[in-house]
Design a protein around this motif. Structure first.
Motif, PDB file in Angstrom:
ATOM      1  N   MET A  95      40.959  52.425  36.157  1.00  0.00           N
ATOM      2  CA  MET A  95      40.977  51.118  36.815  1.00  0.00           C
ATOM      3  C   MET A  95      39.742  50.300  36.450  1.00  0.00           C
ATOM      4  SD  MET A  95      39.936  51.918  40.788  1.00  0.00           S
ATOM      5  CE  MET A  95      38.288  52.526  41.212  1.00  0.00           C
ATOM      6  N   VAL A  96      38.635  50.979  36.158  1.00  0.00           N
ATOM      7  CA  VAL A  96      37.389  50.286  35.822  1.00  0.00           C
ATOM      8  C   VAL A  96      37.485  49.678  34.423  1.00  0.00           C
ATOM      9  CG1 VAL A  96      34.903  50.529  35.512  1.00  0.00           C
ATOM     10  CG2 VAL A  96      36.068  51.777  37.348  1.00  0.00           C
ATOM     11  N   THR A  97      37.981  50.446  33.468  1.00  0.00           N
ATOM     12  CA  THR A  97      38.132  49.907  32.111  1.00  0.00           C
ATOM     13  C   THR A  97      39.196  48.808  32.086  1.00  0.00           C
ATOM     14  OG1 THR A  97      39.518  51.851  31.642  1.00  0.00           O
ATOM     15  CG2 THR A  97      37.250  51.883  30.845  1.00  0.00           C
ATOM     16  N   ALA A  98      40.223  48.941  32.934  1.00  0.00           N
ATOM     17  CA  ALA A  98      41.218  47.870  33.025  1.00  0.00           C
ATOM     18  C   ALA A  98      40.568  46.584  33.516  1.00  0.00           C
ATOM     19  CB  ALA A  98      42.349  48.280  33.967  1.00  0.00           C
ATOM     20  N   HIS A  99      39.715  46.693  34.517  1.00  0.00           N
ATOM     21  CA  HIS A  99      39.027  45.516  35.067  1.00  0.00           C
ATOM     22  C   HIS A  99      38.079  44.915  34.031  1.00  0.00           C
ATOM     23  CE1 HIS A  99      36.782  42.986  37.871  1.00  0.00           C
ATOM     24  NE2 HIS A  99      37.670  43.262  38.807  1.00  0.00           N
ATOM     25  N   ALA A 100      37.318  45.781  33.363  1.00  0.00           N
ATOM     26  CA  ALA A 100      36.349  45.307  32.370  1.00  0.00           C
ATOM     27  C   ALA A 100      37.040  44.605  31.209  1.00  0.00           C
ATOM     28  CB  ALA A 100      35.513  46.475  31.864  1.00  0.00           C
ATOM     29  N   PRO A 104      36.269  39.680  32.014  1.00  0.00           N
ATOM     30  CA  PRO A 104      34.926  39.920  31.454  1.00  0.00           C
ATOM     31  C   PRO A 104      33.785  39.462  32.358  1.00  0.00           C
ATOM     32  CG  PRO A 104      36.393  39.002  29.784  1.00  0.00           C
ATOM     33  CD  PRO A 104      37.104  38.899  31.086  1.00  0.00           C
ATOM     34  N   ASP A 105      34.028  38.502  33.251  1.00  0.00           N
ATOM     35  CA  ASP A 105      32.975  38.048  34.171  1.00  0.00           C
ATOM     36  C   ASP A 105      32.683  39.075  35.262  1.00  0.00           C
ATOM     37  OD1 ASP A 105      32.696  35.720  32.759  1.00  0.00           O
ATOM     38  OD2 ASP A 105      33.982  34.538  34.093  1.00  0.00           O
ATOM     39  N   GLY A 106      33.579  40.054  35.421  1.00  0.00           N
ATOM     40  CA  GLY A 106      33.357  41.105  36.399  1.00  0.00           C
ATOM     41  C   GLY A 106      33.712  40.740  37.822  1.00  0.00           C
ATOM     42  N   TYR A 107      34.323  39.576  38.049  1.00  0.00           N
ATOM     43  CA  TYR A 107      34.696  39.150  39.400  1.00  0.00           C
ATOM     44  C   TYR A 107      36.200  38.977  39.494  1.00  0.00           C
ATOM     45  CZ  TYR A 107      35.590  36.017  43.352  1.00  0.00           C
ATOM     46  OH  TYR A 107      36.098  35.455  44.487  1.00  0.00           O
ATOM     47  N   GLY A 108      36.785  39.504  40.563  1.00  0.00           N
ATOM     48  CA  GLY A 108      38.197  39.307  40.797  1.00  0.00           C
ATOM     49  C   GLY A 108      38.947  40.610  40.967  1.00  0.00           C
ATOM     50  N   VAL A 109      40.264  40.498  40.924  1.00  0.00           N
ATOM     51  CA  VAL A 109      41.158  41.624  41.198  1.00  0.00           C
ATOM     52  C   VAL A 109      41.987  41.918  39.959  1.00  0.00           C
ATOM     53  CG1 VAL A 109      43.155  42.360  42.571  1.00  0.00           C
ATOM     54  CG2 VAL A 109      41.267  41.114  43.667  1.00  0.00           C
ATOM     55  N   VAL A 110      42.083  43.188  39.632  1.00  0.00           N
ATOM     56  CA  VAL A 110      42.925  43.611  38.518  1.00  0.00           C
ATOM     57  C   VAL A 110      43.898  44.678  39.008  1.00  0.00           C
ATOM     58  CG1 VAL A 110      43.003  44.791  36.285  1.00  0.00           C
ATOM     59  CG2 VAL A 110      41.267  43.047  36.710  1.00  0.00           C
ATOM     60  N   VAL A 111      45.166  44.461  38.721  1.00  0.00           N
ATOM     61  CA  VAL A 111      46.194  45.466  38.977  1.00  0.00           C
ATOM     62  C   VAL A 111      46.576  46.078  37.631  1.00  0.00           C
ATOM     63  CG1 VAL A 111      48.512  45.918  39.848  1.00  0.00           C
ATOM     64  CG2 VAL A 111      47.090  44.189  40.945  1.00  0.00           C
ATOM     65  N   LEU A 120      41.871  47.233  41.515  1.00  0.00           N
ATOM     66  CA  LEU A 120      40.427  47.215  41.740  1.00  0.00           C
ATOM     67  C   LEU A 120      39.981  45.776  41.951  1.00  0.00           C
ATOM     68  CD1 LEU A 120      37.635  48.606  41.791  1.00  0.00           C
ATOM     69  CD2 LEU A 120      37.533  48.282  39.303  1.00  0.00           C
ATOM     70  N   GLY A 121      39.308  45.544  43.075  1.00  0.00           N
ATOM     71  CA  GLY A 121      38.713  44.241  43.348  1.00  0.00           C
ATOM     72  C   GLY A 121      37.201  44.343  43.335  1.00  0.00           C
ATOM     73  N   ILE A 122      36.542  43.456  42.609  1.00  0.00           N
ATOM     74  CA  ILE A 122      35.079  43.417  42.564  1.00  0.00           C
ATOM     75  C   ILE A 122      34.620  42.037  43.016  1.00  0.00           C
ATOM     76  CG2 ILE A 122      33.020  43.564  41.111  1.00  0.00           C
ATOM     77  CD1 ILE A 122      34.387  45.623  39.432  1.00  0.00           C
ATOM     78  N   HIS A 129      36.392  47.429  45.770  1.00  0.00           N
ATOM     79  CA  HIS A 129      37.404  48.055  46.601  1.00  0.00           C
ATOM     80  C   HIS A 129      38.542  48.546  45.707  1.00  0.00           C
ATOM     81  CE1 HIS A 129      35.490  46.437  50.215  1.00  0.00           C
ATOM     82  NE2 HIS A 129      35.392  45.290  49.558  1.00  0.00           N
ATOM     83  N   LYS A 130      38.885  49.802  45.873  1.00  0.00           N
ATOM     84  CA  LYS A 130      40.051  50.373  45.186  1.00  0.00           C
ATOM     85  C   LYS A 130      41.225  50.361  46.151  1.00  0.00           C
ATOM     86  CE  LYS A 130      41.923  54.714  43.410  1.00  0.00           C
ATOM     87  NZ  LYS A 130      41.702  56.168  43.224  1.00  0.00           N
TER      88      LYS A 130
END
Length: 295
Positions: A95-100, A104-111, A120-122, A129-130
């Protein structure tokens, strides 16, 4: 010096060698008592296919089969470092590599949705939050496995006379024969494209499965957005094989039920791109989500 980026899912583990871009692939994650060794073997298999030889500067890995406790994760990171004579190993969940890769800004939610599903929401302050990612028995709502299973249940209900008629039942597969399969989860997930095909041909049972899956995904996104500070729009990227294969067929009903603050955003890249980012630059907002081993 060489850097390695790995994206490990339930269907396959993929490798990209930096900077030359060579690729390799190994078997996906398998549940079981020997899953740690199987993960290491799959990593080695992908490396052999890509003709990787040490030493390696950094290996970054996002794995579905990320160990459940830090000591085990540390041991896996050490074994990977020894395998590739790596100066540094950065190990994390997929989930972390999916978000990255996606934001790229590191902010927001990725499904990230494929065989399984995790969100993962950062936030802007780096808090994270996972949501879901609880596996095929207890979670992964809206995943390819969930859709495939719902489709196969519909097949059995039609054949038994317990449920409505559906085009899905025209397949030759007997779902019961899948029980002894060592790749059961992947096998069930592979029925999801058949559900989408029948839905596209206006089969109401298949259409209902797709709509319910979209609702499940929206519920997961909503939980992540609610945990994000403020009341403004939150970028939401949907990545993974499920979205790649289904496209608008899944995104259209998803948009219809998304919470107000969720702003669907096109992903900048995929999980392998995210692993490459973690291999080639400082961890940034993902530092607290990595297990790092230095030799």
């Amino acid at each position: 010096m060489t850097r390695l980026a790995f994206d490990g899912g339930q269907s396959a583990i993929r490798l990209r060698v930096l900077p030359d871009g060579r690729t390799g692939q190994g078997p996906g994650y398998r549940h079981g008592a020997n899953s740690l060794q199987a993960t290491l073997d799959a990593i080695r298999s992908a490396a052999e296919q890509a003709r990787v030889t040490g030493p390696v500067e950094v290996a970054a890995l996002g794995l579905t089969g990320f160990p459940p406790d830090l000591p085990t994760a540390g041991r896996l990171a050490r074994d990977i470092a020894e395998t590739f004579q790596a100066k540094e190993v950065r190990l994390t969940q997929d989930m972390v590599t999916a978000h990255a890769g996606a934001l790229p800004d590191g902010y927001g939610v990725v499904v990230a949705a494929g065989t399984g599903l995790v969100c993962l929401g950062i936030d802007r302050d780096g808090s994270w939050h996972k949501i879901d990612g609880h596996g095929f028995l207890f979670g992964d709502a809206g995943s390819a496995f969930a859709i495939g299973r719902a489709g196969l249940v519909a097949v059995q209900r039609d054949r038994d006379g317990r449920g409505p008629a559906t085009m899905l039942a025209e397949v030759e597969l007997d779902p019961v024969t899948l029980y002894p399969s060592p790749t059961l989860v992947d096998d069930v997930a592979r029925f999801a494209p058949e559900v989408f095909r029948c839905a596209a041909e206006k089969d109401p049972v298949a259409q209902d499965i797709v709509v319910r899956a979209a609702g499940d995904i929206a519920e997961t996104i909503g939980a992540a957005v609610r945990l994000t500070a403020g009341d403004g729009q939150v970028p939401v990227a949907c990545v993974g094989g499920l979205f790649d294969g289904a496209g608008e067929q899944l995104l259209e009903p998803l948009r219809a039920v998304l919470p107000r603050r969720a702003q669907l955003t096109e992903a900048a890249g995929n999980s392998l791109d995210g692993a490459a980012r973690l291999a080639g630059s400082p961890p940034g907002p993902y530092a607290d989500l990595l297990v790092i081993h230095r030799s």
